[in-house]
Write a protein that holds these residues in place. Structure first.
Motif, short mmCIF file in Angstrom:
data_model
loop_
_atom_site.label_atom_id
_atom_site.label_comp_id
_atom_site.label_asym_id
_atom_site.label_seq_id
_atom_site.Cartn_x
_atom_site.Cartn_y
_atom_site.Cartn_z
N VAL A 103 0.84 -1.21 0.00
CA VAL A 103 0.00 0.00 0.00
C VAL A 103 0.87 1.25 0.00
O VAL A 103 0.61 2.22 -0.70
N GLN A 104 1.93 1.21 0.80
CA GLN A 104 2.83 2.37 0.88
C GLN A 104 4.27 1.89 0.73
O GLN A 104 4.55 0.70 0.89
N ASP A 105 5.17 2.83 0.42
CA ASP A 105 6.58 2.45 0.36
C ASP A 105 7.26 2.76 1.70
O ASP A 105 6.60 3.17 2.66
N GLU A 106 8.57 2.61 1.73
CA GLU A 106 9.31 2.82 2.99
C GLU A 106 9.14 4.25 3.50
O GLU A 106 9.26 4.50 4.70
N ASN A 107 8.92 5.18 2.58
CA ASN A 107 8.84 6.59 2.97
C ASN A 107 7.41 7.09 3.13
O ASN A 107 7.16 8.30 3.06
N GLU A 108 6.49 6.20 3.26
CA GLU A 108 5.09 6.52 3.54
C GLU A 108 4.39 7.23 2.38
O GLU A 108 3.52 8.07 2.58
N ASN A 109 4.81 6.88 1.16
CA ASN A 109 4.10 7.36 -0.03
C ASN A 109 3.17 6.25 -0.54
O ASN A 109 3.53 5.07 -0.49
N PRO B 133 6.25 -2.10 3.58
CA PRO B 133 7.60 -1.78 4.09
C PRO B 133 7.69 -0.42 4.78
O PRO B 133 8.77 -0.05 5.22
N GLY B 134 6.59 0.30 4.89
CA GLY B 134 6.60 1.54 5.66
C GLY B 134 6.27 1.26 7.11
O GLY B 134 6.10 0.10 7.51
N PRO B 135 6.14 2.30 7.90
CA PRO B 135 5.82 2.10 9.31
C PRO B 135 4.31 1.90 9.54
O PRO B 135 3.49 2.15 8.65
N ALA B 136 3.99 1.47 10.74
CA ALA B 136 2.58 1.25 11.11
C ALA B 136 1.97 2.60 11.50
O ALA B 136 1.73 2.88 12.66
N ASN B 137 1.71 3.42 10.49
CA ASN B 137 1.27 4.79 10.80
C ASN B 137 -0.25 4.92 10.86
O ASN B 137 -0.99 3.97 10.60
N ALA B 138 -0.69 6.13 11.20
CA ALA B 138 -2.13 6.37 11.38
C ALA B 138 -2.89 6.20 10.07
O ALA B 138 -4.04 5.74 10.07
N ALA B 139 -2.24 6.55 8.94
CA ALA B 139 -2.94 6.46 7.65
C ALA B 139 -3.22 5.01 7.28
O ALA B 139 -4.33 4.66 6.88
N LEU C 201 1.41 13.58 11.40
CA LEU C 201 1.65 12.27 12.03
C LEU C 201 2.31 11.27 11.10
O LEU C 201 2.71 10.20 11.54
N ILE C 202 2.37 11.59 9.82
CA ILE C 202 3.08 10.67 8.92
C ILE C 202 3.99 11.48 8.00
O ILE C 202 3.80 12.68 7.79
N GLY C 203 4.97 10.79 7.42
CA GLY C 203 5.92 11.45 6.53
C GLY C 203 5.53 11.26 5.08
O GLY C 203 4.37 11.01 4.76
N GLY C 204 6.52 11.33 4.21
CA GLY C 204 6.29 11.13 2.77
C GLY C 204 5.62 12.33 2.14
O GLY C 204 5.56 13.42 2.71
N GLY C 205 5.14 12.12 0.92
CA GLY C 205 4.43 13.18 0.21
C GLY C 205 5.32 14.06 -0.63
O GLY C 205 4.84 14.96 -1.31
N GLN C 206 6.65 13.79 -0.60
CA GLN C 206 7.54 14.64 -1.43
C GLN C 206 7.46 14.21 -2.89
O GLN C 206 7.31 13.05 -3.19
#
Lengths: 321, 472
Positions: free
Chosen positions: B234-240, B414-420, B467-472
């Motif tokens: 669903v997401q990559d390591e960088n929360e994209n 492979p990303g973190p267990a974030n809120a999204a 609360l989450i990173g990525g988006g660049q």
């Protein structure tokens, strides 16, 4: 006796004067009216008004469950939710379940009320059984339906199988189960059915009360004039019952429109059965996006305001008549 | 002492009576050995903070293995008694935990420790950063398993929103008799075998595969594992968001084919217990689940249990290194900011970790330790997974779980267990995406495009919350 005068034969004391002043104050309609209304107003303000204002504030902000400080975001939440197919489905379902169920309830409740108004053996038992779904706590009742329509152990499916209606080479198809809650069309029908099942008793009781209130002389006059069942129904019963029918429908609409228990317990939104209330719960509470949950829930508001206005008008018209 | 005397003088109330009978009933369900281990551990507890005279109120899910709850209540009470802490434990259905958390956060009061079995990063801002507990536990017991650490840590805020004390692996459960008939006595090893074998079994016996596409947590995990095996996520390591990929499209198409070949429409209407029920009823050839269904069957349907075996995650087009599974349950304790007894809560977490051999054993090997050194014999040769002390036949039926740590991944890997990703799971985007195609309502491309739109909106919103990173 005016304030300050003595009771017969007794001297006026300071206590008497205070008591009389108190009585005088309580005799003033301008004071007593608001005083008696105050508890109700405080109750509504605390338990309805405050949450409503909070929900409106939340829907225009970015609050989440974990951080409820309000930063205003204008209409962003509304714009975001209306675009999602989930919301569009939930909106459609909310109106569909409400309108269709109440049309069916209206027809069935009229018929049932007429049956229950007639004299027959076991009438009290039938009345009791008719009212039973309304007296059962909704979550418990829906849980009962969930078990009855279970995908594996459904007793309804078992009955259909035993009757030769379900299974290979039968009318309902080759599978051993109907899978009531697994396919959108069936699941939506089940939700609709449960709403009808649970709101029918209230509507019936309301209409029954209305039916018994129709004066006997009107019915006698119709009978003397030779009016048959349908003529009496169309020209006497329905016109006289119309205001009370409206009350029954409006109550049913409010209960169905705002309900999330049926969907939450039966399907958890599976098979395209989300309604606005359940979607708001899953988005706002389960997922923590309080602001979007509030925005979804607020779409119920205009419809409920409309219903409330109708109810108030109706009440006023009844009062005037 | 004054408190003790006052208690002695006080007449016995109805509440006291209920507490007393509850304690007796509790003791009755635990073996003398278990009670002895609880008492011995409590006597050895050495809190580093002064917690005497405090309280500890715990809210946690009702464990799938009821014996664990009986043990836990006695365990927590014994620790409280030994350290002068008044302990209260409340158990609720796991589905009710989010609503309880939301209510307590809004009220600004409630329990001191809340346990949830999915990572709940969305509550991070209202929870204490438990880095010091993680560090102290690491100092005492060695490194925390990656699956535990990544399920409780938010790299964007650099905080531990929870303390993960354990997890439950999510192996395949299969019926050996049926798969032997299909020529695969050790169950399917690849997704291709699952489809061909599953079809063969259903055609021959009418018994289906049980992989859900419904609004429930097991369906979420099955969908995610399948996407991983096909090389997607669903997401990559960088929360994209990377959900719209050829690999995921292939996974969705595969699932639709699997449904047509080997399942029935009931998988669209499941709840979290449905696949367990189907397996115990003898109407599933293969499900993805923890060992709890098997443990239930051992007690209630021993003949069915005898036929249930376990397998590791299936290999898909992504290769063996992507044959992965979620932690079926991730035992995360959170300490709300409003807790008045935060030190007591932290001390209890350290104590629980130090006595985790009991937790693993009293959960009948459901709970795997977040700090593997606390249950050193679990994966050793001849350990409980090789010789199941709870009556498996053959005794090594659970041996496949010895490698569970290597194939278990965090929510959102492979990303973190974030809120999204939590909301993606909470609103069941993935199983719904699979179901739309399986029901023929959309093509895989259309369904993934819709899921991408939903997922991107969710990620954007949580990114705006910081609360989450990525988006660049």
């Amino acid at each position: 006796m005016s304030a300050g005068t003595a009771r017969a034969g007794l001297p006026v004391t300071v206590e008497d004067q205070g008591e009389d002043r108190g009585r005088y104050l309580l005799d003033r309609e301008g004071l007593l009216g608001p005083l008696l209304l105050l508890p109700a107003i405080a109750y509504i303000a605390a338990l309805v008004g405050f949450p409503l204002v909070l929900a409106i504030a939340y829907s225009f902000s970015d609050v989440i469950v974990a951080d409820q400080s309000i930063d205003w975001v204008g209409l962003d939440n509304f714009r975001a939710v209306v675009k999602t197919p989930n919301f569009q489905n939930a909106l459609r379902n909310t109106f569909l379940f409400t309108i269709v169920s109440q049309v069916i309830v209206l027809v069935m409740a009229n018929a049932l009320a007429m049956v229950l108004a007639a004299d027959f053996r076991g009438k009290r038992l039938v009345r009791f059984l008719t009212l039973l779904p309304w007296t059962t706590p909704i979550a418990l009742a829906v849980l009962g339906w969930l078990w009855l329509l279970d995908n594996v152990y459904s007793p309804v499916d078992w009955l259909l199988r035993e009757a030769g209606l379900l299974g290979p080479g039968t009318w309902l198809g080759p599978m051993g189960n109907v899978y009531w809650l697994s396919e959108p069309s069936k699941a939506q029908l089940v939700v609709l059915f449960v709403h009808i099942w649970r709101t029918l008793p209230l509507a019936t009781v309301i209409l029954l009360a209305g039916l018994t209130a129709i004066p006997q002389d009107v019915r006698d006059a119709a009978n003397v004039d030779g009016a048959g069942f349908w003529r009496q129904l169309v020209y006497i019963r329905i016109p006289l019952l119309l205001p009370i029918m409206a009350v029954a429908v409006l109550f049913g609409m409010v209960f169905t429109f705002t309900d999330m228990t049926v969907v939450y317990v039966l399907t958890r939104g599976n098979s395209d059965t989300h309604v606005l209330a359940s979607l708001a719960y899953f988005t706002g509470v389960e997922s923590g996006s309080l602001a979007q949950g509030a925005a979804i829930a607020l779409f119920l508001f205009p419809a409920l305001v409309g219903i409330a206005v109708l109810m108030l008008r109706l009440a006023r018209r009844t009062e005037t008549n | 002492m004054g408190e003790v005397r006052r208690w002695a003088r006080r007449p016995v109330t109805r509440r006291d009576l209920l507490r007393g009978t509850g304690a007796v009933a509790l003791g009755a369900t635990l073996s003398p050995l278990a009670m002895e281990r609880i008492r011995a551990a409590a006597a050895q507890a050495t809190p580093t903070r002064n917690i005497a005279g405090t309280e500890l109120k715990l809210l946690q899910w009702s464990h799938f293995v009821p014996r664990y709850d009986a043990w836990f209540d006695a365990f927590a009470k014994a620790w409280g008694d030994a350290n002068g802490v008044a302990v209260t434990v409340d158990h609720i259905n796991t589905a009710d935990v989010p609503a309880a958390i939301a209510a307590e956060i809004s009220a600004g009061e409630g329990h001191d420790l809340i346990e949830h079995i999915v990572p709940a990063a969305q509550y991070g801002p209202s929870m204490l950063d438990l880095r010091d507990v993680v560090d102290e536990a690491t100092k005492r017991h060695g490194p925390q398993a990656d699956v535990a650490r990544l399920n409780s840590y938010n790299p964007t805020t650099d905080t531990f929103f929870a303390f993960c004390h354990g997890y439950a692996p999510d192996p395949a459960n299969y019926r050996k008799d049926l798969w032997t008939e299909a020529g695969l006595p050790d169950g399917p090893k690849t997704y291709d075998e699952l489809r061909t074998g599953g079809k063969q079994i259903r055609d021959a016996t009418g018994i289906q595969l049980g992989i859900g596409m419904s609004n429930e947590v097991d369906s979420n995990m099955a969908a995610q594992a399948m996407m991983w095996a096909f090389g997607g996520s669903v997401q990559d390591e960088n929360e994209n968001v990377v959900i719209n990929s050829p690999e995921n499209i292939a996974a969705v198409e595969y699932m639709a084919g699997l449904f047509t070949d080997a399942m029935t429409p009931e998988v669209f209407g499941w709840n979290a217990a449905s696949n367990n029920q189907l397996m115990i009823a003898g109407r599933a050839s293969y499900i993805l689940n923890s060992i709890s269904a098997y443990r239930t069957a051992q007690k209630d349907q021993p003949e069915t249990a005898a036929g249930i075996y376990f397998g590791s995650p299936l290999v898909g087009p992504g290769g063996p290194e992507r044959a992965l599974a979620h932690g079926h349950a991730v035992f995360n304790y959170m300490v709300p900011n409003h807790s008045q007894y935060q030190d007591t809560a932290k001390e209890f977490l350290l104590y629980l970790t130090s006595a985790y051999d009991q937790a693993t054993s009293e959960s009948e090997l459901y709970n795997f330790p977040a700090f593997p050194s606390t249950v050193p014999n679990l994966v050793e040769e001849g350990g409980p997974l090789d010789v199941d002390p709870f009556g498996s036949d053959p005794v090594d039926k659970l041996a496949v779980l010895k490698t569970a740590e290597s194939w278990t991944r965090n929510l959102g890997w492979p990303g973190p267990a974030n809120a999204a990703i939590g909301e993606v799971f909470g609103t069941f985007v993935l199983p719904t995406m699979m179901a739309r195609v399986a029901r023929g309502e959309q093509t895989a491309q259309e369904s993934i495009a819709q899921a991408e739109s939903e997922t991107t909106a969710i990620f954007d919103r949580w990114r705006a919350e910081g609360l989450i990173g990525g988006g660049q």
